[in-house]
Design a protein around this motif. Sequence first.
Motif, short mmCIF file in Angstrom:
data_model
loop_
_atom_site.label_atom_id
_atom_site.label_comp_id
_atom_site.label_asym_id
_atom_site.label_seq_id
_atom_site.Cartn_x
_atom_site.Cartn_y
_atom_site.Cartn_z
N VAL A 1 -8.36 2.40 -1.22
CA VAL A 1 -8.54 2.62 0.23
C VAL A 1 -7.72 1.59 1.00
O VAL A 1 -7.68 0.41 0.63
CB VAL A 1 -10.02 2.53 0.61
CG1 VAL A 1 -10.20 2.72 2.12
CG2 VAL A 1 -10.83 3.56 -0.15
N ILE A 2 -7.04 2.05 2.05
CA ILE A 2 -6.25 1.18 2.92
C ILE A 2 -7.09 0.84 4.14
O ILE A 2 -7.45 1.73 4.92
CB ILE A 2 -4.94 1.87 3.33
CG1 ILE A 2 -4.11 2.25 2.10
CG2 ILE A 2 -4.13 0.96 4.25
CD1 ILE A 2 -2.89 3.06 2.41
N SER A 3 -7.41 -0.48 4.31
CA SER A 3 -8.29 -0.88 5.41
C SER A 3 -7.83 -2.22 5.96
O SER A 3 -7.64 -3.19 5.19
CB SER A 3 -9.75 -0.98 4.92
OG SER A 3 -10.59 -1.43 5.95
N ARG B 1 -3.00 8.89 3.08
CA ARG B 1 -3.48 8.82 1.70
C ARG B 1 -4.52 9.91 1.43
O ARG B 1 -4.48 10.60 0.40
CB ARG B 1 -4.09 7.44 1.44
CG ARG B 1 -4.56 7.22 0.00
CD ARG B 1 -5.42 5.98 -0.09
NE ARG B 1 -6.70 6.17 0.58
CZ ARG B 1 -7.75 6.79 0.03
NH1 ARG B 1 -7.68 7.29 -1.19
NH2 ARG B 1 -8.88 6.93 0.71
N GLN B 2 -5.44 10.09 2.38
CA GLN B 2 -6.47 11.11 2.19
C GLN B 2 -5.86 12.52 2.16
O GLN B 2 -6.26 13.36 1.35
CB GLN B 2 -7.51 10.99 3.30
CG GLN B 2 -8.30 9.69 3.27
CD GLN B 2 -9.26 9.57 4.44
OE1 GLN B 2 -9.37 10.48 5.26
NE2 GLN B 2 -9.96 8.42 4.51
N ALA C 1 -2.32 0.99 9.83
CA ALA C 1 -3.13 1.06 8.62
C ALA C 1 -4.02 2.29 8.64
O ALA C 1 -4.21 2.97 7.61
CB ALA C 1 -3.97 -0.21 8.50
N VAL C 2 -4.57 2.63 9.82
CA VAL C 2 -5.39 3.84 9.93
C VAL C 2 -4.56 5.08 9.62
O VAL C 2 -5.01 6.00 8.93
CB VAL C 2 -6.01 3.92 11.34
CG1 VAL C 2 -6.70 5.26 11.54
CG2 VAL C 2 -7.01 2.78 11.53
N GLU D 1 -3.99 5.34 5.93
CA GLU D 1 -5.20 5.79 5.25
C GLU D 1 -5.39 7.29 5.40
O GLU D 1 -5.75 8.01 4.46
CB GLU D 1 -6.41 5.05 5.81
CG GLU D 1 -7.76 5.52 5.30
CD GLU D 1 -7.91 5.37 3.79
OE1 GLU D 1 -8.79 6.04 3.21
OE2 GLU D 1 -7.15 4.57 3.17
N LYS E 1 0.83 -1.20 0.00
CA LYS E 1 0.00 0.00 0.00
C LYS E 1 0.87 1.26 0.00
O LYS E 1 0.57 2.25 -0.68
CB LYS E 1 -0.91 0.01 1.23
CG LYS E 1 -1.85 -1.21 1.33
CD LYS E 1 -2.86 -1.24 0.20
CE LYS E 1 -3.85 -2.39 0.40
NZ LYS E 1 -4.84 -2.48 -0.71
#
Length: 535
Positions: free
Chosen positions: A200-202, A220-221, A213-214, A217, A188
């Motif tokens: 989306v990373i989840s 990324r946003q 991971a949060v 994410e 990712k």
Amino acid sequence: MNPPSFISSIFSRITLRLAVVLAVFFGLLVTSSILIPIQLNTIEADSLKKLEDDHQRSAAILAVILSEPVWQITPEIAKQSSDVVFSNPNVSEIHVITLPDKKTFITNSRKDTQQGPYRTKSRTISHGEQVIGEVQLTFTEENMRTEIRDNFYRAIFVTATSFLLSVICIYIVLQWRLVRPIKDLIEKSDLLANGELNEVISFDRKDEIGHLAVSLEATRQALQRSFNELEIKNQQLLEYSGTLESKVRQRTQELENANHHLEAALASVNSAQNELARIERMAALGSMVAGVAHELNTPLGNCLLVASTLSDETRQIGKAMTDGTMRRSDLSHYVEAATESSKLLMRGLQQAAQLVGDFKQVAVDQSSAQRRKFTLVIVFQELAALLHSSLRKTPYTLELDIPDDIELDSYPGPLGQVFSNLVNNAVVHGLDGMSQGYMRCMARRQGDHVLIVFEDSGKGIPPNIIKRIFEPFFTTKFGKGGSGLGLSITFNIITNVLGGEIKVTSEPNHGARFEMSIPLVAPGSTEHVGQIIDT
């Protein structure tokens, strides 16, 4: 390769999975390396104690059961009785002797089939209260050592098996709970690095991997929002780029016009500076010419007047001699006039010659200067002795404070001229008109230089002229016997010939202080001094 850097390079290449496995492995290894020797020592101590107890108990049993056979002297029965103890695999030999004759009663031995080390215990055989013999029981430690070795090998095997099972279990757990999720996160992150921000990373986990991971994410946003803003800014920049070129051309034209104006102003400033320099040179030249003319005018005018008078007297005495009317008194008068005129001419011409000599010294005429090694205090003492004849007519004193260990490789002649000029300057200008005063010359060594300080207790130098005292022909007694060349000559000698520097400080009514720093070894050579004079 440097060993620390080599080790650091190896550590940097160890994966997380291998690092955890190595940590567990070495943790178990260190624990085992500490516990196994402790356990082995405990087993050995217990085995030795057990063997010792068995040895003592067997020896005591033999002493009891052999009492009757030894008393009845029945070796066969004694041997049968001792077989019970001899059946113990740790027993190596049973040796019974009678007392007090110390003869061998029975001997059972299997030392030829055993290995040591051996240990022997003796017990007396009594019948009633009488000692009738002695039994010597020998034990071997071979069986105990073999048992300890077998226990050690079993411990090693159990530990190795524990190591292997632990590593396998840890590997499986790491692969399931750590390595595979981290690989997914790395993939990712690579997508983020390549600018692919739409996936989306989840991770449905509540541990540290889930928190990471949060965070990814959220990153990324944030990157997606930043890229969108950058696209808007780029669009705006593209819109502005059309008008930017025209603005740049306009500003460039304005800068070129400003540069042209600055170049013209700079040319005007340079021209003004050159004109000012030329005016200053002409003013200095005019001042020098005026000084020379003024100083030479008086002695040469007097000589011209005397020569004219002598010429008239000579013409009259020549006419009287031609006419035959010359008298003895006329000749005596002529001789007296010629003698007086000659004195006046000599005096005026000597003054003019001395003034011309001073003018020549402005160029530091040191063509006859000889370089040599000398002691500073000796040169200044000789000069002070020469100046004493003129100073004793004044109320002023000259003091020297110079150590006798300062030696120079320089030019004593020019240095002496500097000293004489400073003394004359102090007498003529600083101390003039005072009822008493002093002059002091001090010297101190400073590394490869010597600091010479000349000071007086005179009137001092006014602040408005202190910066001009080293200029040629500058004097406060212009037309009163001062040529304005003494300190100029001093400055040229110190800076050009001796390779040093000179500075002056003064306060009104507190005298003047000249500080001169010259090297102990003068620069250049005699030929170099000649080059300075020629230029």
